[in-house]
Structure formats: structure tokens, C-alpha cells
Design a protein around this motif. Structure first.
Motif, PDB file in Angstrom:
ATOM      1  N   UNK A  23      49.014  34.228  33.686  1.00  0.00           N
ATOM      2  CA  UNK A  23      48.754  35.242  33.590  1.00  0.00           C
ATOM      3  C   UNK A  23      48.064  35.720  35.156  1.00  0.00           C
ATOM      4  N   UNK A  24      47.867  34.413  35.510  1.00  0.00           N
ATOM      5  CA  UNK A  24      46.969  34.913  37.136  1.00  0.00           C
ATOM      6  C   UNK A  24      48.000  34.561  38.091  1.00  0.00           C
ATOM      7  N   UNK A  25      48.866  33.571  37.632  1.00  0.00           N
ATOM      8  CA  UNK A  25      50.119  33.579  38.900  1.00  0.00           C
ATOM      9  C   UNK A  25      51.456  34.478  38.688  1.00  0.00           C
ATOM     10  N   UNK A  26      51.658  35.404  37.884  1.00  0.00           N
ATOM     11  CA  UNK A  26      52.412  35.823  37.497  1.00  0.00           C
ATOM     12  C   UNK A  26      51.865  37.126  38.572  1.00  0.00           C
ATOM     13  N   UNK A  27      50.336  37.610  38.437  1.00  0.00           N
ATOM     14  CA  UNK A  27      49.981  38.899  39.294  1.00  0.00           C
ATOM     15  C   UNK A  27      50.599  38.189  40.998  1.00  0.00           C
ATOM     16  N   UNK A  28      50.234  37.011  41.307  1.00  0.00           N
ATOM     17  CA  UNK A  28      51.303  36.863  42.239  1.00  0.00           C
ATOM     18  C   UNK A  28      51.979  37.348  42.628  1.00  0.00           C
ATOM     19  N   UNK A 167      30.880  39.236  40.438  1.00  0.00           N
ATOM     20  CA  UNK A 167      31.945  39.237  39.822  1.00  0.00           C
ATOM     21  C   UNK A 167      32.027  39.503  38.580  1.00  0.00           C
ATOM     22  N   UNK A 168      30.453  39.953  37.571  1.00  0.00           N
ATOM     23  CA  UNK A 168      30.508  40.739  36.874  1.00  0.00           C
ATOM     24  C   UNK A 168      31.097  42.125  36.777  1.00  0.00           C
ATOM     25  N   UNK A 169      30.039  43.179  38.234  1.00  0.00           N
ATOM     26  CA  UNK A 169      30.538  44.706  38.260  1.00  0.00           C
ATOM     27  C   UNK A 169      32.085  45.675  38.303  1.00  0.00           C
ATOM     28  N   UNK A 170      33.204  43.969  39.286  1.00  0.00           N
ATOM     29  CA  UNK A 170      34.689  44.292  39.485  1.00  0.00           C
ATOM     30  C   UNK A 170      34.833  44.329  38.479  1.00  0.00           C
ATOM     31  N   UNK A 171      34.387  43.664  37.312  1.00  0.00           N
ATOM     32  CA  UNK A 171      35.850  44.226  36.350  1.00  0.00           C
ATOM     33  C   UNK A 171      35.750  44.821  35.374  1.00  0.00           C
ATOM     34  N   UNK A 172      34.172  45.196  35.740  1.00  0.00           N
ATOM     35  CA  UNK A 172      33.020  46.467  35.167  1.00  0.00           C
ATOM     36  C   UNK A 172      33.799  47.799  35.190  1.00  0.00           C
ATOM     37  N   UNK A 208      36.068  37.914  33.445  1.00  0.00           N
ATOM     38  CA  UNK A 208      35.795  36.957  34.634  1.00  0.00           C
ATOM     39  C   UNK A 208      36.166  35.677  34.689  1.00  0.00           C
ATOM     40  N   UNK A 209      37.017  35.206  33.880  1.00  0.00           N
ATOM     41  CA  UNK A 209      37.253  34.318  35.609  1.00  0.00           C
ATOM     42  C   UNK A 209      38.589  34.514  36.516  1.00  0.00           C
ATOM     43  N   UNK A 210      39.490  36.269  36.043  1.00  0.00           N
ATOM     44  CA  UNK A 210      40.176  36.545  37.394  1.00  0.00           C
ATOM     45  C   UNK A 210      39.152  37.187  38.179  1.00  0.00           C
ATOM     46  N   UNK A 211      38.075  37.132  37.938  1.00  0.00           N
ATOM     47  CA  UNK A 211      37.140  38.548  38.724  1.00  0.00           C
ATOM     48  C   UNK A 211      37.050  36.918  39.829  1.00  0.00           C
ATOM     49  N   UNK A 212      36.217  35.884  38.949  1.00  0.00           N
ATOM     50  CA  UNK A 212      36.078  34.261  40.088  1.00  0.00           C
ATOM     51  C   UNK A 212      37.105  34.283  40.804  1.00  0.00           C
ATOM     52  N   UNK A 213      38.959  34.376  40.419  1.00  0.00           N
ATOM     53  CA  UNK A 213      39.945  33.767  41.216  1.00  0.00           C
ATOM     54  C   UNK A 213      39.813  35.167  42.486  1.00  0.00           C
ATOM     55  N   UNK A 214      39.917  36.539  42.160  1.00  0.00           N
ATOM     56  CA  UNK A 214      39.444  37.674  43.708  1.00  0.00           C
ATOM     57  C   UNK A 214      38.428  37.556  44.068  1.00  0.00           C
ATOM     58  N   UNK A 238      45.891  43.337  43.641  1.00  0.00           N
ATOM     59  CA  UNK A 238      45.601  41.809  42.696  1.00  0.00           C
ATOM     60  C   UNK A 238      45.275  41.504  41.696  1.00  0.00           C
ATOM     61  N   UNK A 239      43.797  42.281  41.027  1.00  0.00           N
ATOM     62  CA  UNK A 239      43.245  41.980  40.149  1.00  0.00           C
ATOM     63  C   UNK A 239      43.627  43.336  39.706  1.00  0.00           C
ATOM     64  N   UNK A 240      43.893  44.694  40.287  1.00  0.00           N
ATOM     65  CA  UNK A 240      44.421  45.212  39.183  1.00  0.00           C
ATOM     66  C   UNK A 240      45.396  45.046  38.041  1.00  0.00           C
TER      67      UNK A 240
END
Length: 255
Positions: A23-28, A167-172, A208-214, A238-240
Motif C-alpha cells: 500500500x505504501x508503494x501504491x501511494x507513490x 509523527x502522531x498529530x499528522x495521522x490524527x 504511525x508507520x505511514x506517518x514515519x514514512x512521510x 502522498x500521505x493522503x
């Protein structure tokens, strides 16, 4: 708890890990599949943070001390205040498409869509103020008091405390934005911390994994200072593409 029972998944299984990183690769790939993605990113970055405004900041910081900002800086600042709504609304449309599973992630920069981008950008800013900006400011205030005022550490170390809160507030914030796309009142999305946190906690590992990648992507794309506007806008798009599907899977499991 009912939600916990419903959402139990083999988070440590090899299948789940492979699926998530796919899914991470799919976003790119969804962004890069648009042949005009780089032009859309350039336009969005320019409207989000005016590069000419950014170019004046070091000069002002190093040589200006008279208490009066140059007229060029003020003019560009006013222009930037009038334009940054549009890229925020643009990324809201990216989130909507990702959340609904539409293959084409990047919308068009069409003048007829600018009013809608501005309207949705205002909603996104309202949500971000309380779910991202305010928690980050509060965290940095606490850190400043403890580590700078009480312990006497150099103020330059404050930058080290920025990534953990982002790292926390972006996905929140992303969860709250997805709720708005579900038709929830914008103020409920911005202020109902308990509901936002409940939905966040049901897929916290994914978020949180997605946020860390971002954060890693942003560190690379914004490393050259003048790339900050374009790196920031690319990161928002990308994060969306990641948060939208995560939210949709979560909601389906609890309904």
C-alpha cells in the motif's frame, strides 16, 4: 470492547506486513502514474508557500533589525495568505479519491475548481488548527519549559523534538479530515478528540508507520530549503493516498 474485537488482525504476520508495504508503494505509483504530476506539484507548492517569500526570510533574519518589514516581504506574504487555501483544498480532493478508491489520485488545477478548493481548504485548515497545529505548539511549549528553561539545554536542540509530535498529530489530523468527508460537521471533526482518537487507535500501527514514512520523505524532499514548498505539497498528497484507504478499511471493520 466491541471495537477491539472487530478490528483484531494479524498485525505481525508476514502477509499483513507485505500487504501494508504494498500500500505504501501504491501511494507513490498512484501519484507518479499521472504524467503531469510534477507540474501539479510545482503549482501546488508555489501556491502553498511562495518560494520568493521563502527566499527573503534568511536575508531578513540576518540583516534586518529595524522593526519594520520590507514592503516586498509584506506584499508576498499577503499574496501567500490568499493562495495557500487552494493547495489545501486540492489535497482534500486527493484524500477523497484515495478514501473512495478512485485510481486517479491527482485532480486538475482548473480555474473552475478554485472556489471549491478554497472552501475545502478552509475546512482543512479549521481541522488542522486543533488536531495538528495546536497539539504541536502545546508539545513544543512543554518541551521548551522542561528542557530549555529548567534544564538549560541549548535552544537549538528544540528542532529534535519536532518529529515525534508530527509523527502522531499528522495521522490524527488525517482521521479528522476523513470524518469530514463522511459528512461530519467540521467543528465536530476539529474538536471531538475522543472520536478522532478512537478511530485513530483502531489502526494506530498503520497510521504511525505511514506517518514515519512521510517524515522520511519530507526530510529528503525539503532538505535543500528552497524545495520546502514543493516537498511539503508532495508530502501532503502522498500521505493522503495512504490515510484514505486505512480509514476506509477501519470504518468497514467496525460497521
Amino acid at each position: 470492547m466491541q471495537h477491539e474485537e472487530v478490528f483484531q488482525t494479524p498485525e505481525t504476520s508476514e502477509e499483513f506486513q507485505l500487504s501494508f508495504f504494498a500500500d505504501i508503494k501504491k501511494g507513490f505509483s498512484q501519484i507518479f502514474s499521472d504524467p503531469w504530476w510534477w507540474i501539479k506539484v510545482l503549482i501546488g507548492g508555489f501556491l502553498l508557500i511562495n518560494p520568493f517569500l521563502l527566499a527573503l526570510i534568511p536575508k531578513i533574519g540576518s540583516s534586518y533589525g529595524g522593526g519594520k518589514l520590507p514592503s516586498a516581504f509584506l506584499g508576498l506574504l499577503i499574496i501567500n495568505v490568499c493562495t495557500f487555501w487552494f493547495p489545501l483544498g486540492f489535497t482534500f480532493e486527493v484524500l477523497r479519491r484515495a478514501k473512495n478508491g478512485k485510481p486517479k489520485q491527482l485532480p486538475e488545477w482548473n480555474l473552475s475548481l478554485f472556489w471549491n478548493y478554497a472552501r475545502e481548504g478552509a475546512a482543512k485548515l479549521t481541522i488542522a488548527l486543533t488536531t495538528l497545529i495546536f497539539p504541536a505548539i502545546l508539545w513544543m511549549g512543554i518541551v521548551y519549559y522542561i528542557f530549555i528553561q529548567l534544564l538549560g539545554l541549548p535552544i537549538a536542540l528544540l528542532s529534535l523534538f519536532v518529529p515525534p509530535i508530527l509523527w502522531f498529530v499528522i495521522p490524527f489530523c488525517g482521521v479528522a479530515c476523513c470524518r469530514w468527508l463522511d459528512g461530519v460537521n467540521v467543528f465536530d471533526c476539529a474538536l471531538n478528540y475522543s472520536e478522532n482518537f478512537k478511530l485513530f487507535s483502531l489502526a494506530k500501527a498503520d497510521y504511525l508507520i505511514a506517518s514515519a514514512f512521510l517524515l522520511g520523505v519530507n526530510a529528503l524532499t525539503m532538505a535543500f530549503y528552497y524545495t520546502i514548498p514543493f516537498g511539503a505539497f508532495f508530502g501532503l498528497c502522498l500521505v493522503d493516498t495512504w490515510f484514505g484507504p486505512i480509514y476506509t478499511k477501519t470504518v468497514k471493520k467496525i460497521n
